[in-house]
Design a protein around this motif. Structure first.
Motif, PDB file in Angstrom:
ATOM      1  N   GLY A  99      11.392 -27.485  17.296  1.00 12.61           N
ATOM      2  CA  GLY A  99      11.526 -26.216  16.606  1.00 12.61           C
ATOM      3  C   GLY A  99      12.048 -25.130  17.526  1.00 12.61           C
ATOM      4  O   GLY A  99      12.219 -24.005  17.118  1.00 12.61           O
ATOM      5  N   LEU A 136       6.171 -20.287   4.332  1.00 10.91           N
ATOM      6  CA  LEU A 136       6.497 -21.665   4.709  1.00 10.91           C
ATOM      7  C   LEU A 136       6.943 -22.465   3.488  1.00 10.91           C
ATOM      8  O   LEU A 136       7.882 -23.273   3.570  1.00 10.91           O
ATOM      9  N   THR A 159      10.491 -21.442   2.687  1.00  6.12           N
ATOM     10  CA  THR A 159      11.418 -22.013   3.668  1.00  6.12           C
ATOM     11  C   THR A 159      11.648 -23.495   3.402  1.00  6.12           C
ATOM     12  O   THR A 159      12.775 -23.993   3.493  1.00  6.12           O
ATOM     13  N   CYS A 160      10.573 -24.218   3.084  1.00  5.45           N
ATOM     14  CA  CYS A 160      10.684 -25.652   2.828  1.00  5.45           C
ATOM     15  C   CYS A 160      11.555 -25.938   1.613  1.00  5.45           C
ATOM     16  O   CYS A 160      12.430 -26.807   1.649  1.00  5.45           O
ATOM     17  N   ARG A 220      15.108 -25.321   2.610  1.00  2.02           N
ATOM     18  CA  ARG A 220      15.619 -26.280   3.588  1.00  2.02           C
ATOM     19  C   ARG A 220      15.821 -27.661   2.973  1.00  2.02           C
ATOM     20  O   ARG A 220      16.793 -28.350   3.297  1.00  2.02           O
ATOM     21  N   GLN A 260       3.704 -20.258  12.679  1.00  2.00           N
ATOM     22  CA  GLN A 260       4.526 -21.337  12.125  1.00  2.00           C
ATOM     23  C   GLN A 260       5.727 -20.797  11.359  1.00  2.00           C
ATOM     24  O   GLN A 260       6.771 -21.449  11.292  1.00  2.00           O
ATOM     25  N   ALA A 313       9.313 -22.150  12.137  1.00  2.00           N
ATOM     26  CA  ALA A 313      10.109 -22.810  11.098  1.00  2.00           C
ATOM     27  C   ALA A 313      11.435 -22.116  10.848  1.00  2.00           C
ATOM     28  O   ALA A 313      12.409 -22.755  10.437  1.00  2.00           O
ATOM     29  N   THR A 314      11.491 -20.810  11.114  1.00  3.30           N
ATOM     30  CA  THR A 314      12.720 -20.059  10.849  1.00  3.30           C
ATOM     31  C   THR A 314      13.524 -19.796  12.122  1.00  3.30           C
ATOM     32  O   THR A 314      14.509 -19.054  12.093  1.00  3.30           O
ATOM     33  N   ARG A 318       5.620 -26.442  16.749  1.00  6.07           N
ATOM     34  CA  ARG A 318       5.922 -27.161  15.513  1.00  6.07           C
ATOM     35  C   ARG A 318       5.381 -26.396  14.315  1.00  6.07           C
ATOM     36  O   ARG A 318       4.510 -25.546  14.444  1.00  6.07           O
ATOM     37  N   SER A 319       5.896 -26.752  13.144  1.00  4.43           N
ATOM     38  CA  SER A 319       5.366 -26.209  11.903  1.00  4.43           C
ATOM     39  C   SER A 319       5.121 -27.361  10.937  1.00  4.43           C
ATOM     40  O   SER A 319       5.583 -28.477  11.150  1.00  4.43           O
ATOM     41  N   LEU A 330       6.455 -27.852   8.275  1.00  4.84           N
ATOM     42  CA  LEU A 330       7.720 -28.303   7.692  1.00  4.84           C
ATOM     43  C   LEU A 330       8.290 -29.498   8.446  1.00  4.84           C
ATOM     44  O   LEU A 330       9.050 -30.291   7.885  1.00  4.84           O
ATOM     45  N   ASP A 331       7.919 -29.643   9.712  1.00  2.00           N
ATOM     46  CA  ASP A 331       8.471 -30.726  10.522  1.00  2.00           C
ATOM     47  C   ASP A 331       8.059 -32.100  10.025  1.00  2.00           C
ATOM     48  O   ASP A 331       8.769 -33.080  10.261  1.00  2.00           O
TER      49      ASP A 331
END
Length: 366
Positions: free
Chosen positions: A109, A132, A135-136, A139, A183, A187-188, A227-228, A230-231
């Motif tokens: 990340g 989050l 964002t997910c 993405r 996170q 993530a961003t 990490r988040s 989303l990973d």
């Protein structure tokens, strides 16, 4: 009728995906179906209140978990969160209500490098989980371009407000909500350029002893490793080794001596005209937790103190004191304070009071 188990099932599905489950998707399919059902029940059961039956925190977790499992979410479900953001119901300034959860690992990340040397109705982790989820969805390309643009704008707004609301102690809300907020920066891709992230990381590293339960450790570990959640949507399980082994924690050493704390129970008017429901010194062994103090108070004469706890993934949650129950539907909870007004950053099982300290249990609303 019990509230939907939206948040608990969402966390379970996130954890299941992170542990690289067997190839057979049948059991997961059933759980995903249940989570979709809970999301609908969560909202439909509380339309007249204008918010989910559980909370926006759990509702956002549900959307995030479905996205991480690459499952499409109905646009109406997503727009309920967007509407809440636009109406200011996910906004956070400073302070914190009752909250905390989480855990995982994933792809780079960009935040692996170590950092440089009041009360509101919505805790910081609620806004962070919603960001989050936004964002997910963007993405993973699970929404159309128009909705993706709206999600992107909402996420930027949440992140901007987080920076503005960061406390002087470096936390976003409190120590437990801070990993969630971090996170969002991870993530961003904003963690290396945002000073607020570095300040939060420094504050977190100074307060790692607050994370003593499995759930809170899982909450902070992703942020510490850059990490988040989303990973886990993109992690590869083919070369993952089975490295999970049981660990038997060593018992904490007993501290010699004893201490005395003053335990106070407060309830606001008009529910409690007398204000204070309990006010008495309680002797306990040195090193005792707040939970030990409550047990000692209940055991001492004249037996006029009562309390109940509820087991949660984060440890025992104080649910009832002196016969008065904290009710999520009424947005009430038992606030833990060190007198006269310092909010405790730990739960009843983790906090270790000092000799002569005044501990206040206050029935509050969030």
């Amino acid at each position: 009728q019990q509230d939907p188990e939206t948040g608990r099932l969402a966390l379970y599905l996130l954890g299941l995906r992170a542990t690289c489950p067997p190839a057979d998707p049948s059991p997961q399919r059933s759980l995903v179906t249940w989570l979709k059902y809970y999301l609908e029940e969560d909202w439909a059961g509380s339309r007249h209140n204008g918010h989910p039956l559980t909370s926006y925190y759990q509702y956002s977790l549900g959307v995030l978990a479905l996205c991480v499992h690459h499952k499409r979410v109905r646009e109406e479900v997503i727009r309920r969160l967007l509407a809440a953001e636009h109406r200011g119901r996910l906004r956070h300034t400073t302070g914190e209500g009752p909250r905390g959860q989480g855990g995982v690992v994933g792809t780079p990340g960009g935040c692996m490098d170590p950092p440089g040397a009041g009360d509101t109705s919505v805790p910081a982790d609620t806004a962070a989980v919603a960001a989050l989820a936004f964002t997910c969805l963007e993405r993973q390309r699970l929404v159309g371009s128009r909705l993706a643009a709206e999600l992107r704008a909402a996420r930027r707004e949440v992140r901007r407000r987080m920076v503005e609301a960061q406390g002087p102690d470096g936390f976003f809300g409190n120590v437990y909500s801070t990993p969630w907020a971090m996170q969002v920066f991870i993530a961003t891709g904003a963690c290396q350029t945002q000073p607020a992230y570095s300040r939060a990381m420094a504050a977190l590293l100074e307060n790692l002893d607050a994370f003593t339960t499995t759930a809170t450790m899982a909450q902070v570990l992703p942020a510490l490793h850059g990490r988040s959640y989303l990973d886990i949507a993109t992690m590869s399980c083919r070369e993952e080794l089975d490295t999970l082994t049981p660990v038997s924690p060593e018992p904490l050493p007993e501290s010699p001596g004893s201490l005395t704390v003053r335990l106070v129970v407060e309830c606001p008017e008009p529910r409690c005209p007398q204000g204070k429901l309990y006010d008495r010194p309680v002797p306990v062994p040195a090193g005792a937790s707040l939970l030990d103090v409550l047990r000692a108070a209940a055991a001492q004469e004249p037996h006029d103190f009562t309390f109940d706890t509820q087991d949660t993934p984060q440890g025992p949650f104080l649910s009832r004191v002196q016969g008065l129950e904290a009710q999520q539907r009424k947005r009430s909870y038992w606030q833990l304070l060190s007198g006269p007004s310092t909010s405790l950053q730990m739960g009843v099982a983790e906090y270790r009071p000092r000799d002569g300290e005044t501990l206040i249990l206050r029935l509050s609303e969030w």
